[in-house]
Write a protein that holds these residues in place. Structure first.
Motif, PDB file in Angstrom:
ATOM      1  N   THR A 173       0.880  -1.140   0.064  1.00  0.00           N
ATOM      2  CA  THR A 173       0.130   0.011   0.092  1.00  0.00           C
ATOM      3  C   THR A 173       0.726   1.224   0.057  1.00  0.00           C
ATOM      4  OG1 THR A 173      -1.596  -1.304   1.284  1.00  0.00           O
ATOM      5  CG2 THR A 173      -1.794   1.194   1.036  1.00  0.00           C
ATOM      6  N   LEU A 174       0.526   2.166  -0.709  1.00  0.00           N
ATOM      7  CA  LEU A 174       1.031   3.304  -0.917  1.00  0.00           C
ATOM      8  C   LEU A 174       0.541   4.530  -0.234  1.00  0.00           C
ATOM      9  CD1 LEU A 174       3.866   4.997  -1.952  1.00  0.00           C
ATOM     10  CD2 LEU A 174       2.454   5.424  -4.101  1.00  0.00           C
ATOM     11  N   TRP A 175       1.124   5.479   0.614  1.00  0.00           N
ATOM     12  CA  TRP A 175       0.605   6.128   1.395  1.00  0.00           C
ATOM     13  C   TRP A 175       1.171   7.596   1.231  1.00  0.00           C
ATOM     14  CZ3 TRP A 175      -4.019   5.141   4.215  1.00  0.00           C
ATOM     15  CH2 TRP A 175      -3.961   3.946   4.324  1.00  0.00           C
ATOM     16  N   LYS A 176       0.368   8.783   1.119  1.00  0.00           N
ATOM     17  CA  LYS A 176       0.765  10.139   0.919  1.00  0.00           C
ATOM     18  C   LYS A 176       0.188  10.783   2.318  1.00  0.00           C
ATOM     19  CE  LYS A 176       0.443  14.606  -1.424  1.00  0.00           C
ATOM     20  NZ  LYS A 176      -0.419  15.088  -2.498  1.00  0.00           N
ATOM     21  N   GLY A 177       0.908  10.699   3.319  1.00  0.00           N
ATOM     22  CA  GLY A 177       0.295  11.218   4.622  1.00  0.00           C
ATOM     23  C   GLY A 177      -0.864  10.097   5.009  1.00  0.00           C
ATOM     24  N   ASN A 194      11.063  11.137   0.252  1.00  0.00           N
ATOM     25  CA  ASN A 194      10.589  12.485   0.427  1.00  0.00           C
ATOM     26  C   ASN A 194      10.807  13.107  -0.869  1.00  0.00           C
ATOM     27  OD1 ASN A 194       9.925  15.037   1.657  1.00  0.00           O
ATOM     28  ND2 ASN A 194      12.000  15.567   2.188  1.00  0.00           N
ATOM     29  N   ILE A 195       9.755  13.760  -1.389  1.00  0.00           N
ATOM     30  CA  ILE A 195       9.452  14.419  -2.736  1.00  0.00           C
ATOM     31  C   ILE A 195       9.245  16.119  -2.297  1.00  0.00           C
ATOM     32  CG2 ILE A 195       8.297  14.707  -4.834  1.00  0.00           C
ATOM     33  CD1 ILE A 195       9.528  11.902  -4.303  1.00  0.00           C
ATOM     34  N   VAL A 196      10.182  16.621  -3.033  1.00  0.00           N
ATOM     35  CA  VAL A 196      10.207  18.137  -3.022  1.00  0.00           C
ATOM     36  C   VAL A 196       9.884  18.816  -4.291  1.00  0.00           C
ATOM     37  CG1 VAL A 196      11.537  19.903  -2.447  1.00  0.00           C
ATOM     38  CG2 VAL A 196      12.016  18.116  -0.953  1.00  0.00           C
ATOM     39  N   ILE A 197       8.947  19.442  -4.410  1.00  0.00           N
ATOM     40  CA  ILE A 197       8.492  20.442  -5.669  1.00  0.00           C
ATOM     41  C   ILE A 197       9.178  21.687  -5.553  1.00  0.00           C
ATOM     42  CG2 ILE A 197       6.554  21.081  -6.847  1.00  0.00           C
ATOM     43  CD1 ILE A 197       6.548  17.928  -6.360  1.00  0.00           C
ATOM     44  N   ASP A 212       1.373  20.692  -3.420  1.00  0.00           N
ATOM     45  CA  ASP A 212       0.794  19.894  -2.493  1.00  0.00           C
ATOM     46  C   ASP A 212       1.067  18.508  -3.016  1.00  0.00           C
ATOM     47  OD1 ASP A 212      -0.895  20.383  -4.930  1.00  0.00           O
ATOM     48  OD2 ASP A 212      -2.661  19.381  -4.037  1.00  0.00           O
ATOM     49  N   ASP A 213       1.775  18.213  -4.094  1.00  0.00           N
ATOM     50  CA  ASP A 213       2.208  16.852  -4.368  1.00  0.00           C
ATOM     51  C   ASP A 213       3.715  16.605  -3.679  1.00  0.00           C
ATOM     52  OD1 ASP A 213       0.437  16.216  -6.276  1.00  0.00           O
ATOM     53  OD2 ASP A 213       1.415  17.452  -7.675  1.00  0.00           O
ATOM     54  N   ALA A 214       4.207  17.575  -3.156  1.00  0.00           N
ATOM     55  CA  ALA A 214       5.548  17.391  -2.236  1.00  0.00           C
ATOM     56  C   ALA A 214       4.905  16.752  -1.157  1.00  0.00           C
ATOM     57  CB  ALA A 214       6.206  18.801  -1.868  1.00  0.00           C
ATOM     58  N   ALA A 215       5.633  15.648  -0.727  1.00  0.00           N
ATOM     59  CA  ALA A 215       5.292  14.969   0.742  1.00  0.00           C
ATOM     60  C   ALA A 215       6.332  13.967   0.732  1.00  0.00           C
ATOM     61  CB  ALA A 215       3.764  14.343   0.321  1.00  0.00           C
TER      62      ALA A 215
END
Length: 139
Positions: free
Chosen positions: A52-56, A109-112, A84-87
């Motif tokens: 399972t993939l989670w964003k928050g 950790n993804i940074v936009i 908001d895609d940064a997470a």
């Protein structure tokens, strides 16, 4: 008379491997409006659930999953629409080993970022009207 007896005993072995999770991002610094792909690899025996993939606190559906005997590789490609895609994205799985849950997870950790435009204006040029190597410039 010689009497021979032979007892045959069988031995059963049980192979177990706690779940293992690895989450990789093809990029971690992404320009706003570009794409990035997350790949989650899970393995274990017995085969783990999910992943399972989670964003928050929000579950995200994978684009595709390829399953092997004890390993599964799932991917999700995102096109960023804004900050908001940064997470911190998290991939989770678990299996049961010797009657107990064996959970595992990994994060990315993804940074936009947005493009930055810089404009410079020179207030004066050298008396010759142009710069050469070695000239100093104050910005």
């Amino acid at each position: 008379n010689l009497i021979s007896t032979s007892d045959t005993k069988s031995l059963t072995t049980k192979y177990v491997m706690p779940s293992k999770t690895e989450l990789e991002a093809d990029k971690t610094l992404i320009w706003k409006g570009s794409t990035f792909t997350l790949t989650c690899t899970v393995e274990g025996y017995p085969p783990p659930e999910g992943p399972t993939l989670w964003k928050g606190q929000t579950s995200v559906t994978f684009t595709s999953c390829d399953a092997g005997t004890n390993k599964r590789v799932c991917t999700k490609t995102f096109t960023t629409s804004g900050y908001d895609d940064a997470a911190v994205y998290e991939c989770k799985t678990k299996n049961t080993v010797n009657g107990a849950d064996s959970p595992s997870s990994d994060t990315a950790n993804i940074v936009i970022s947005s493009e930055v435009s810089v404009s410079l204006t020179l207030s004066s040029l050298p008396s010759r009207g142009y710069f050469i190597t070695g000239d100093s410039v104050t910005l």
